[in-house]
Write a protein that holds these residues in place. Sequence first.
Motif, PDB file in Angstrom:
ATOM      1  N   LYS A  73       0.833  -1.206   0.000  1.00 17.88           N
ATOM      2  CA  LYS A  73       0.000   0.000   0.000  1.00 17.88           C
ATOM      3  C   LYS A  73       0.869   1.258   0.000  1.00 17.88           C
ATOM      4  CE  LYS A  73      -3.877   2.172   2.418  1.00 17.88           C
ATOM      5  NZ  LYS A  73      -4.810   2.070   3.576  1.00 17.88           N
ATOM      6  N   GLN A  74       1.948   1.224   0.800  1.00 15.36           N
ATOM      7  CA  GLN A  74       2.866   2.368   0.835  1.00 15.36           C
ATOM      8  C   GLN A  74       3.527   2.574  -0.522  1.00 15.36           C
ATOM      9  OE1 GLN A  74       5.458   1.258   4.085  1.00 15.36           O
ATOM     10  NE2 GLN A  74       4.194   2.288   5.624  1.00 15.36           N
ATOM     11  N   HIS A  85       2.305   1.695  -3.420  1.00 13.69           N
ATOM     12  CA  HIS A  85       1.299   2.213  -4.339  1.00 13.69           C
ATOM     13  C   HIS A  85       1.081   3.709  -4.147  1.00 13.69           C
ATOM     14  CE1 HIS A  85      -0.620  -2.053  -4.777  1.00 13.69           C
ATOM     15  NE2 HIS A  85       0.507  -1.925  -5.454  1.00 13.69           N
ATOM     16  N   ASN A  86       1.010   4.118  -2.870  1.00  9.56           N
ATOM     17  CA  ASN A  86       0.831   5.549  -2.598  1.00  9.56           C
ATOM     18  C   ASN A  86       2.025   6.356  -3.092  1.00  9.56           C
ATOM     19  OD1 ASN A  86      -1.655   5.119  -1.381  1.00  9.56           O
ATOM     20  ND2 ASN A  86      -0.790   4.922   0.676  1.00  9.56           N
ATOM     21  N   THR A  87       3.231   5.794  -2.891  1.00 14.15           N
ATOM     22  CA  THR A  87       4.442   6.480  -3.371  1.00 14.15           C
ATOM     23  C   THR A  87       4.431   6.576  -4.893  1.00 14.15           C
ATOM     24  OG1 THR A  87       5.694   5.622  -1.479  1.00 14.15           O
ATOM     25  CG2 THR A  87       6.953   6.431  -3.366  1.00 14.15           C
ATOM     26  N   LEU A 127       1.789   6.617  -6.956  1.00 12.90           N
ATOM     27  CA  LEU A 127       0.802   7.609  -7.396  1.00 12.90           C
ATOM     28  C   LEU A 127       1.297   9.029  -7.139  1.00 12.90           C
ATOM     29  CD1 LEU A 127      -2.464   5.881  -6.090  1.00 12.90           C
ATOM     30  CD2 LEU A 127      -1.673   6.021  -8.458  1.00 12.90           C
ATOM     31  N   GLU A 128       1.924   9.224  -5.991  1.00 12.07           N
ATOM     32  CA  GLU A 128       2.419  10.559  -5.669  1.00 12.07           C
ATOM     33  C   GLU A 128       3.546  10.965  -6.616  1.00 12.07           C
ATOM     34  OE1 GLU A 128       2.745  14.180  -4.017  1.00 12.07           O
ATOM     35  OE2 GLU A 128       1.161  12.696  -3.668  1.00 12.07           O
ATOM     36  N   THR A 167      -6.056   6.845  -9.378  1.00  6.02           N
ATOM     37  CA  THR A 167      -6.019   5.581  -8.633  1.00  6.02           C
ATOM     38  C   THR A 167      -5.221   4.551  -9.435  1.00  6.02           C
ATOM     39  OG1 THR A 167      -8.043   4.720  -9.662  1.00  6.02           O
ATOM     40  CG2 THR A 167      -8.305   6.034  -7.653  1.00  6.02           C
TER      41      THR A 167
END
Length: 396
Positions: free
Chosen positions: A235-236, A238-240, A242-243, A260
């Motif tokens: 999850k981390q 994926h967030n990284t 996208l950011e 997303t």
Amino acid sequence: MTDPGAKQKMSDPERTELMKKMDKDLEEHFAMLEAKAAERGPRTKMVDGWTEDNWEDEMQKHPFFNNEWQEGKELSPLMQGLQDLKYSPDENTPEELAKSYKEDGNFNFKCKKFRFAVASYTEGLKAKSEDKEVNTQLVTNRAAAQFHIGNYRSSLRDCETALRISATHMKAVLRGAQCCSKLKHYKECIEWCDKGLEVDSTHTELLKLRAESVQVEKAVERDARKRLAAEKREKQEHNTLLELIRQRGIKVQSKGSSLTLSDLEPCHPAAVQKRVRLQDGVLVWPVLFLYPEIGETDFIEEFRETDRFADHLEAMFGAQVDRPPWDQQGRYSPQSVVIYFEDQDANLVCVPSDWTLTQAITNKRFALKAGTPGFIILVKDSKAHKDFLTKYSLVK
């Protein structure tokens, strides 16, 4: 007032009389067979007698040995008497019925007819005997039969019922622990084992089952922690990812108001499950090269954002590389081709071969579609190139 239609319960003398009649009928049957044999006299070939082929049929003619009564067919008075003696609630107390059905269940269990055993034990419980010991045996035996046909949840419920009747019944405790183990409910299995070990601290099977369950439960908890840690890490990441795409200023055609992971999922068959990923802080993309002149495509699974187009063209069409089947003439080379992408307004934008992928996909006119950057490759100044340009507007 007695109902004249109700069946009267047999008295003890009447039961004795019925048994005598059954014995007499049996004796008469065998006497008849002996008389027929005497009347016939000695023969070299038996006629209408008992042979190896017909003795079972002859035995079947007597009600006592007949086992082929069809359901719904009226029983003979003798067979009805036998049935009543063992199963009629009018002729038996609840305790007698419960014991009779328990015996039937035990017989079926020994014959490994476990479903029949379950049915017999169930009928015994329906008799509603007040004998706690018999009821405990019935429900515990039914739990064992259910266990042998794989009905572990039903077996476990019977074990729980048995313990409500007799709190220290070790067979029920052991069976309950075994059911929990089969169901992979290892914490509950340990609890059942502890319950039994309070009664018998040296019970070998419970000690072994508890040790196995503790070991498996630890492994399950360890695997669960690893899975949760992996999910958190993913999850981390994926967030990284996208950011980082937002920071790069890459325009993505999104299905919603915010970016997303589903917006980055490739749709092209060759790129399915090859979504952009982050490696050492660098975006690695799946990229498609399209060759409209010949109707072919190339899928580049790992195109790092820092890679130049010229590097990939050299790897695909360089002088030391085997030619693809569709370009045996060698028309496509790093020096002879031109690269374009199509913007949101269906215009063509030229991409210099010395550009990196980042320079192309961060261009103000570029928009990422279906998670896969796509680029058009044509042989410069060829007829196909010129015809292609007539269909589009070329913009900078």
